[in-house]
Write a protein that holds these residues in place. Structure first.
Motif, mmCIF file in Angstrom:
data_model
loop_
_atom_site.group_PDB
_atom_site.id
_atom_site.type_symbol
_atom_site.label_atom_id
_atom_site.label_comp_id
_atom_site.label_asym_id
_atom_site.label_seq_id
_atom_site.Cartn_x
_atom_site.Cartn_y
_atom_site.Cartn_z
ATOM 1 N N MET A 33 0.805 -1.213 0.000
ATOM 2 C CA MET A 33 0.000 0.000 0.000
ATOM 3 C C MET A 33 0.844 1.272 0.000
ATOM 4 O O MET A 33 0.318 2.370 -0.166
ATOM 5 N N ARG A 34 2.156 1.126 0.151
ATOM 6 C CA ARG A 34 3.043 2.287 0.074
ATOM 7 C C ARG A 34 3.365 2.645 -1.375
ATOM 8 O O ARG A 34 3.969 3.696 -1.627
ATOM 9 N N SER A 35 3.025 1.788 -2.317
ATOM 10 C CA SER A 35 3.303 2.092 -3.722
ATOM 11 C C SER A 35 2.152 2.895 -4.321
ATOM 12 O O SER A 35 0.992 2.725 -3.930
ATOM 13 N N PRO A 36 2.431 3.797 -5.262
ATOM 14 C CA PRO A 36 1.364 4.581 -5.882
ATOM 15 C C PRO A 36 0.294 3.711 -6.528
ATOM 16 O O PRO A 36 -0.890 4.050 -6.482
ATOM 17 N N ALA A 61 7.679 1.185 -3.691
ATOM 18 C CA ALA A 61 7.155 1.311 -2.330
ATOM 19 C C ALA A 61 8.196 1.816 -1.337
ATOM 20 O O ALA A 61 7.948 1.810 -0.128
ATOM 21 N N VAL A 62 9.361 2.250 -1.825
ATOM 22 C CA VAL A 62 10.398 2.828 -0.960
ATOM 23 C C VAL A 62 10.945 4.076 -1.630
ATOM 24 O O VAL A 62 10.685 4.329 -2.810
ATOM 25 N N ASP A 63 11.703 4.873 -0.895
ATOM 26 C CA ASP A 63 12.389 6.004 -1.502
ATOM 27 C C ASP A 63 13.407 5.497 -2.519
ATOM 28 O O ASP A 63 14.065 4.486 -2.292
ATOM 29 N N ARG A 64 13.559 6.216 -3.608
ATOM 30 C CA ARG A 64 14.469 5.756 -4.660
ATOM 31 C C ARG A 64 15.913 5.635 -4.169
ATOM 32 O O ARG A 64 16.682 4.824 -4.687
ATOM 33 N N GLN A 65 16.282 6.406 -3.161
ATOM 34 C CA GLN A 65 17.652 6.319 -2.656
ATOM 35 C C GLN A 65 17.947 4.980 -2.000
ATOM 36 O O GLN A 65 19.113 4.624 -1.794
ATOM 37 N N MET A 120 9.360 -3.378 -4.393
ATOM 38 C CA MET A 120 8.278 -3.513 -5.360
ATOM 39 C C MET A 120 7.360 -4.680 -4.961
ATOM 40 O O MET A 120 7.377 -5.742 -5.582
ATOM 41 N N PRO A 121 6.574 -4.499 -3.921
ATOM 42 C CA PRO A 121 5.668 -5.573 -3.494
ATOM 43 C C PRO A 121 4.652 -5.882 -4.604
ATOM 44 O O PRO A 121 4.192 -4.983 -5.310
ATOM 45 N N LEU A 122 4.334 -7.137 -4.735
ATOM 46 C CA LEU A 122 3.358 -7.578 -5.736
ATOM 47 C C LEU A 122 2.302 -8.427 -5.048
ATOM 48 O O LEU A 122 2.625 -9.406 -4.383
#
Length: 436
Positions: A33-36, A75-79, A290-292
């Motif tokens: 749910m953290r992913s757009p 689902a995370v910051d790109r860094q 990248m949760p699926l």
């Protein structure tokens, strides 16, 4: 975040394995749910939270991933990302995949679950592309995890032609390789073209790891025979998921159901089940970047919960290929899998490795390479097998060696040029800037 991931033997029954999966689901869903993409999908709707809600989660499709290219599934910051990958693009538009360091720990552990083992004494030739796909990087990470020496052989690269790989395999005493089944045959053909015997002249080689193509048991046995009886160890996975199944000592592919939840989707009824035949649906349990949730790989599979005498308490899977791979010929449907079984049913002494077929509505055309001394007999026997097993009109042609796979592909070593800008009189300055 760092998770404690299960290892083989951490459960003693299918019920314990199911409980292990269910215990992880609240965290998996919350991370998704953290992913757009998943946040938008459940905007204004009740958000699933645990194993009880899992059955109501809709499938994630390959088209969803294409539509979210490149970072809509992040689902995370790109860094926090360690690597970025894209699929091989067999369907056109790319799908993006990305992994954190913690994700990579899970990926490497799963790949390293080879029953023959990867050890510090191994020299491991990685012969898959080091491009945007994950395959070569996955093998390298797993090999380093187990302490092996990695030889980055790449594939489809002008810098690593087949003759160079044959030299490397012998000079470095390569003990393990990683490549697709066709490349295993190409390496064998290149060895023969160099005057070597694949079954005798590579004494250090103890196993070959393979994936990326559906592999029938009869073809796997033939590959093993060509290379002197060493194990051909298969695995199954994708750039989006990493390794999701590995081969046990009995030759069965087992789904790593302690690291992901697997379901079988029937596209005709829309129903999902734990076993049976249909399309494989995957929910990784330890995916951070990248949760699926219920990702439909769209691979046709057959999953079984029947036990295996190897002792691994994990479901088994037969990979049948992608939907729509069969073609009508006469009154029958012809598949690559069935043709492969027939081609490699021919005696190994006929030395048939490379073949191709075209399915016309009224006739099956099939061509294969064979040495002069066995070609006519191979045509006769393969025609009989197709008559008996498929019952379709056919036109079988035996071709001289080098017709489908030119000898140059097995023997040539092209010059690798670096970019150059200054030339002396009489030198070929048409090569300026260009390199390859």
């Amino acid at each position: 975040m760092s998770w404690s991931r299960p290892e083989l033997g951490d459960w003693s029954s299918p019920a314990e394995l199911t409980q292990l999966q269910r215990a992880e689901l609240p965290r998996v869903i919350a991370q998704a749910m953290r992913s757009p993409f998943y946040a938008a999908r459940y905007d204004g709707r009740a958000v699933p939270r645990d194993a009880e809600d899992f059955a109501g989660i809709e499938l994630t499709t390959k088209q969803d991933l294409r539509d979210q290219y490149p970072f809509g599934m992040l689902a995370v910051d790109r860094q926090k990302l360690a690597t970025y990958h894209e699929s091989s693009g067999t369907a056109g538009d790319p799908t993006a995949s990305y992994y954190t360091d913690d994700d990579w720990a899970d990926l490497a552990e799963r790949y390293a679950r080879k029953w023959v083992g990867i050890t510090p004494s191994d020299t491991f030739l990685v012969r898959t592309p080091y491009g945007l796909v994950i395959t070569a990087h996955l093998a390298q990470a797993a090999g380093r995890l187990r302490g092996a020496t990695i030889v980055p052989g790449d594939a489809r690269s002008l810098a690593t032609p087949l003759p160079r790989m044959i030299r490397v395999m012998r000079a470095l005493d390569v003990s393990l390789t990683w490549c697709n089944p066709t490349e295993i045959m190409m390496l064998a053909a290149a060895a023969k073209a160099a005057g070597l015997r694949p079954d005798q002249d590579f004494p250090a080689l103890r196993a070959m790891f393979t994936a990326a193509e559906p592999l029938t048991e009869v073809r796997r046995r033939r590959l093993s025979e060509i290379w002197g009886g060493i194990p051909i160890v298969e695995e199954y996975g994708s750039t989006e998921t990493g390794t999701i199944a590995g081969q046990c000592p009995n030759g069965a592919l087992h789904l790593w159901a302690d690291r992901a939840i697997f379901e079988v989707f029937d596209p005709e009824t829309g129903e999902l089940s734990q076993s049976g035949r249909g399309q494989l649906v995957v929910t990784p349990l330890y995916r951070e970047a990248m949760p699926l949730l219920r990702y439909n790989l769209a691979d046709d599979v057959e999953v079984s919960d029947d036990g295996c005498s190897c002792g691994w308490l994990l479901p088994t899977v037969r990979v049948l290929g992608r939907s729509g791979t069969g073609y009508p010929v006469g009154a029958a449907t012809v598949t690559q899998q069935r043709l492969e079984e027939l081609v490699f049913s021919l005696p190994g002494s006929y030395e048939v490795m490379f073949w191709r077929a075209m399915a016309h509505p009224d006739v099956l055309r099939l061509e294969f390479e064979a040495p002069d001394e066995s070609r006519d007999q191979a045509v006769k026997e393969l025609a009989g097998l197709i008559d008996r097993e498929l019952g379709v009109p056919h036109r079988i042609t035996g071709l001289p060696l080098g017709t489908l796979v030119p000898r140059e592909a097995l023997t040539a070593q092209r010059d690798i040029l670096k970019a150059r800008y200054l030339f002396g009189e009489g030198e070929d300055w048409d090569k300026a800037v260009m390199y390859a």
